[in-house]
Design an enzyme around this catalytic site. Structure first.
Site, short mmCIF file in Angstrom:
data_model
loop_
_atom_site.label_atom_id
_atom_site.label_comp_id
_atom_site.label_asym_id
_atom_site.label_seq_id
_atom_site.Cartn_x
_atom_site.Cartn_y
_atom_site.Cartn_z
N THR A 7 4.78 13.94 -10.69
CA THR A 7 6.15 13.46 -10.84
C THR A 7 7.15 14.35 -10.10
O THR A 7 8.35 14.12 -10.16
CB THR A 7 6.56 13.38 -12.33
OG1 THR A 7 6.45 14.67 -12.92
CG2 THR A 7 5.68 12.39 -13.08
N ARG A 24 2.64 15.20 -18.49
CA ARG A 24 3.02 15.67 -19.83
C ARG A 24 3.73 14.55 -20.56
O ARG A 24 4.66 13.93 -20.01
CB ARG A 24 3.95 16.89 -19.73
CG ARG A 24 3.27 18.16 -19.24
CD ARG A 24 4.26 19.30 -19.17
NE ARG A 24 5.40 18.97 -18.34
CZ ARG A 24 5.92 19.76 -17.41
NH1 ARG A 24 5.42 20.93 -17.20
NH2 ARG A 24 6.96 19.38 -16.70
N LYS A 62 1.29 31.97 -3.28
CA LYS A 62 0.37 30.97 -2.72
C LYS A 62 -0.83 31.65 -2.07
O LYS A 62 -1.95 31.14 -2.13
CB LYS A 62 1.10 30.08 -1.72
CG LYS A 62 2.13 29.15 -2.38
CD LYS A 62 2.73 28.17 -1.39
CE LYS A 62 3.67 27.20 -2.08
NZ LYS A 62 4.22 26.17 -1.17
#
Length: 310
Positions: free
Chosen positions: A13, A36, A133
């Site tokens: 999302t 969620r 990262k």
């Protein structure tokens, strides 16, 4: 034709996540999105999740911090793609642990979708995010998890709508004046988000991209800041007033600006001053360029993308 891998998107999302979910479903991959339940209280996200369902996406309710739901979701798929945001980069260590426990994943794509973090020349506060990262990359490799890192460089939605002016409130390219960083000649790479999804989905089942970096750097999207402004000037038939800011002043502005302006400025410094996305040649032993791998993908050029604002 080999059956397409099933795909789980974590962070679907979010900004790039929604494009990846949509691209996966539209390209015929059995697609799952971990969502969620609490996020459905946001009307915009609830609408987005419904649009996923309309595409045939299976919604799995769970959380990156809920190990049981995470492992259960991962066990249902072949490929896991993480698109979590900057605040959750290190939470991907939990995904790595869950993938190891599940034991069935053929490919993991962590949340990259930016510069090559092993070759960056970014300054703080951006460097710290890139270093997280890097930490995720090394953890994946240490665990021997099959992977692909997607380096798509810049999102068109972030950098073309405002001509890289560090102001997301600008919804259409400026027509009067712009700020150019340094001489404006350093080259960056700006890709349409749907194209990033298309190239990503082609890569997940490709044996050539296993344990490699896929750079999305099609020639029509390798541009300098000056190039972008000149393309826009040609379209609107008008010369735009360009104010240049020196690298020294830009670095000062980065230090003195609040979040998130300092991050946005640091991003522009990395891309349009240090040429963070183009200063190196792709090492064929570790990386491949997407438009060469998949020449049949008809990508949107920077020039084409700017037409939407006319």
């Amino acid at each position: 034709m080999a059956e397409k891998s099933s795909v789980l998107v974590i962070g679907g999302t979010g900004y790039i996540g929604k494009f990846i979910v949509q691209g996966s479903a539209k390209s015929g991959h059995p697609t799952f999105a971990l969502v969620r339940e609490a996020s459905l209280s946001d009307p915009a996200k609830a609408k987005l999740v419904q649009s996923f369902k309309d595409l045939g996406v299976t919604i799995l309710y769970g959380d990156i911090n809920d190990k049981d739901s995470l492992v259960k979701a991962i066990k249902q798929v072949d490929v896991v793609i993480s698109t979590v945001g900057g605040a959750q980069i290190l939470d991907q260590l939990k995904i790595i642990a869950a993938i190891k426990e599940a034991g069935n994943v053929k490919r993991f794509l962590p949340s990259e979708f930016g510069n090559d973090v092993d070759r960056t020349r970014a300054v703080e506060p951006l460097r710290s995010e890139f270093e997280m990262k890097v930490q995720i990359r090394r953890a994946i490799e240490a665990e021997g998890i099959p992977h692909t890192y997607v380096v798509n460089n810049c999102f068109a939605g972030y950098f073309l709508a405002n001509l890289a002016q560090c102001d997301f409130a600008i919804r259409s390219p400026p027509r009067d004046k712009v700020t150019i960083y340094a001489d404006g000649n350093a080259k960056g790479v700006i890709n349409y988000e749907e194209d990033t999804a298309a190239y990503t989905m082609r890569a997940i089942d490709d044996p050539r991209t296993l344990n490699k970096i896929v750079y999305i750097s099609p020639p029509g999207n390798v541009v300098s800041h000056n190039d972008i402004v000149s393309l826009w000037e040609k379209k609107i038939g008008k010369t735009i007033d360009r104010t240049h800011i020196s690298e020294e002043q830009l670095l000062k502005n980065i230090q003195e600006s609040p979040i998130p302006i300092n991050i946005m400025l640091a991003c522009n410094h990395a891309i349009f001053v240090k040429a963070d996305q183009t200063w190196f040649d792709i090492d064929p032993s570790i990386g491949l360029e997407a438009s060469k791998l998949y020449p049949d993908v008809k990508y949107t050029t920077v020039d084409d993308y700017l037409n939407k604002f006319l």
